[in-house]
Design an enzyme around this catalytic site. Sequence first.
Site, mmCIF file in Angstrom:
data_model
loop_
_atom_site.group_PDB
_atom_site.id
_atom_site.type_symbol
_atom_site.label_atom_id
_atom_site.label_comp_id
_atom_site.label_asym_id
_atom_site.label_seq_id
_atom_site.Cartn_x
_atom_site.Cartn_y
_atom_site.Cartn_z
ATOM 1 N N ASP A 64 5.620 3.307 -49.704
ATOM 2 C CA ASP A 64 5.643 3.961 -48.410
ATOM 3 C C ASP A 64 4.647 3.221 -47.522
ATOM 4 O OD1 ASP A 64 6.150 6.446 -46.819
ATOM 5 O OD2 ASP A 64 3.973 6.507 -46.999
ATOM 6 N N THR A 97 7.442 4.960 -41.353
ATOM 7 C CA THR A 97 6.116 4.346 -41.315
ATOM 8 C C THR A 97 6.171 2.852 -41.620
ATOM 9 O OG1 THR A 97 5.877 5.055 -43.574
ATOM 10 C CG2 THR A 97 4.843 6.398 -41.913
ATOM 11 N N THR A 98 7.133 2.448 -42.434
ATOM 12 C CA THR A 98 7.266 1.019 -42.715
ATOM 13 C C THR A 98 7.927 0.350 -41.522
ATOM 14 O OG1 THR A 98 7.794 1.729 -44.950
ATOM 15 C CG2 THR A 98 7.964 -0.608 -44.488
ATOM 16 N N ASP A 395 7.598 13.544 -46.621
ATOM 17 C CA ASP A 395 8.551 12.880 -45.732
ATOM 18 C C ASP A 395 9.788 13.742 -45.513
ATOM 19 O OD1 ASP A 395 6.790 10.865 -45.722
ATOM 20 O OD2 ASP A 395 8.109 9.322 -46.558
HETATM 21 P P1 ADP Z 1 10.214 3.956 -43.634
HETATM 22 O O1 ADP Z 1 8.862 4.129 -44.247
HETATM 23 O O2 ADP Z 1 10.130 3.205 -42.356
HETATM 24 O O3 ADP Z 1 11.033 5.189 -43.545
HETATM 25 P P2 ADP Z 1 12.033 3.097 -45.694
HETATM 26 O O4 ADP Z 1 11.676 2.151 -46.775
HETATM 27 O O5 ADP Z 1 12.271 4.532 -46.003
HETATM 28 O O6 ADP Z 1 10.950 2.934 -44.581
HETATM 29 O O7 ADP Z 1 13.318 2.485 -44.987
HETATM 30 C C1 ADP Z 1 13.896 3.064 -43.889
HETATM 31 C C2 ADP Z 1 15.004 2.195 -43.358
HETATM 32 O O8 ADP Z 1 16.056 2.061 -44.309
HETATM 33 C C3 ADP Z 1 15.613 2.809 -42.134
HETATM 34 O O9 ADP Z 1 15.879 1.814 -41.196
HETATM 35 C C4 ADP Z 1 16.890 3.439 -42.671
HETATM 36 O O10 ADP Z 1 17.865 3.539 -41.663
HETATM 37 C C5 ADP Z 1 17.281 2.481 -43.748
HETATM 38 N N1 ADP Z 1 18.094 3.099 -44.801
HETATM 39 C C6 ADP Z 1 17.759 4.127 -45.609
HETATM 40 N N2 ADP Z 1 18.758 4.413 -46.468
HETATM 41 C C7 ADP Z 1 19.749 3.542 -46.208
HETATM 42 C C8 ADP Z 1 21.064 3.310 -46.762
HETATM 43 N N3 ADP Z 1 21.536 4.051 -47.750
HETATM 44 N N4 ADP Z 1 21.804 2.316 -46.229
HETATM 45 C C9 ADP Z 1 21.314 1.559 -45.239
HETATM 46 N N5 ADP Z 1 20.108 1.722 -44.679
HETATM 47 C C10 ADP Z 1 19.325 2.695 -45.144
#
Ligand code: ADP
Length: 530
Positions: A64, A97-98, A395
């Site tokens: 995260d 957050t990422t 989250d």
């Molecule tokens: P953050 O800490 O920013 O939430 P994550 O590692 O959770 O980072 O990644 C979030 C990103 O991944 C977002 O841009 C989201 O739209 C994308 N995402 C999450 N699940 C999927 C999926 N199943 N298919 C495509 N993109 C996804």
Amino acid sequence: MALAFDEFGRPFILLRQQEEKSRLRGLDAQKANVSAGKAVARILRTSLGPKGMDKMLQSPDANDGATILEQMDVDNQIAKLMVELSRSQDYEIGDGTTGVVVMAGSLLEQAEKLLERGIHPIRIAEGYEMASRIAVEHLERIAQKFEFGLNDLEPLVQTCMTTLNSKMVNRCKRRLAEIAVKAVLAVADLERKDVNLDLIKVEGKVGGRLEDTELIYGITVDKDMSHPQMPKRIENAKIAILTCPFEPPKPKTKHKVDIDTVEKFQTLRQQEQKYFDDMVQKCKDVGATLVICQWGFDDEANHLLMHRNLPAVRWVGGVELELIAIATGGRIVPRFQELTPEKLGKAGLVREKSFGTTQDRMLYIEHCANSRAVTIFIRGGNKMMIEETKRSIHDALCVARNLIRNNSIVYGGGAAEIACSIAVDAAADRYPGVEQYAIRAFADALDAIPMALAENSGLQPIETLSAVKNQQIRENNPNCGIDCNDVGTNDMREQNVFETLIGKQQQILLATQVVKMILKIDDVISPSEY
Ligand code: ADP
């Protein structure tokens, strides 16, 4: 450092031992800062998305953004700004957050190119500001309403599941998502569209399986009934919360009691028993069905309590006692004489729960009279798992809360960023000045998110991005994103991958603000090495 004033009253700063400080000015300062920011973003880039990598830090590993940055030991000021950036996104939205750091990193990367082409940092900052406004407005345009009802929680659960997808706990995502949604709805004020997350306590205890995680409509106390034969369930409990010891007064050390006959011993014993009996009676008289005590009591007293059918809990800490009192609407009673029916706390159900074969037991106080507070009680094999689950649940809670506050959504998987990139790029033509370069650069920076998602999923970043972008333009469909999990469709609406509108807007605004801030620093003074 000292502040001094010249003859016109204008302040200026005196630096002691000037020559001992190293100093970067102008373009050099900006370039150094930009590359420091980029370095931090580069670390996080590979953890973005459902297939993102985890990072191993010497403490428990994490995936995260906020957590990784939090645990990284950074001492560069710009890197610290990036940490703050991630933290503010976490604080305000709780998700993305990422993404926010990756976005800031790619804005910095683009800025670097513009700086090299001789564009003034202020111009870049202004262009970015305009572009971010265009992007945020465009998001508003492509946003859709997310419909859910109190009787139809499935959409909310699905959304929380998307959040949990990229976390370590995804094995159990359905259950955790349901728990998060129920918890948020339990404390939500749907009329005012507000949710006070402080009312949701997230607790963990090592042991059991992740699947055993549960939602408790009340509070938990890490204690058990004082006697194993006392009832394990008390419905409509009326609770006496006591800070006075449940025992006869002990003779002080200065006194001497001579017991030389059997009769004397028995009288003393009877007196003691009577004293204690009176206490139990007093509790029963006011209507208490459960006693929660700050102090302990001896085995004899314990036995008597069991006998007189008055369940009791002993050695409950002061903080917990207060919590129980607040939740159940009871008063803490310091003396038996002061016990009255009004001072009893009320709870719909108090139950003791034991865990597997272990001696571990806990007390659940549910449906409390005075509080809607709920507790999410996490189980897991080890401490690391519990900590990771806590963060993931946080989250998911935030996502559910955001949707209740504002149910507008945009599609994820980079779809929203691609749509914004197209809109920003198109808008750049309308600006005749130098800003248009910065605006175009902003559009390119937006592309970095889908590119990172594609790259992290093992796809060709540039090819994938251009294919999806083409599809968006051709079909005029802002829902096309990167098919990270190889589901077979690019339509994120079908894949149910979306993010809240406020979350995405906040991501873009925060990233822009931080980059503007970095670009506006043109003097870096630091103490030199020796
Ligand atoms: P953050 O800490 O920013 O939430 P994550 O590692 O959770 O980072 O990644 C979030 C990103 O991944 C977002 O841009 C989201 O739209 C994308 N995402 C999450 N699940 C999927 C999926 N199943 N298919 C495509 N993109 C996804």
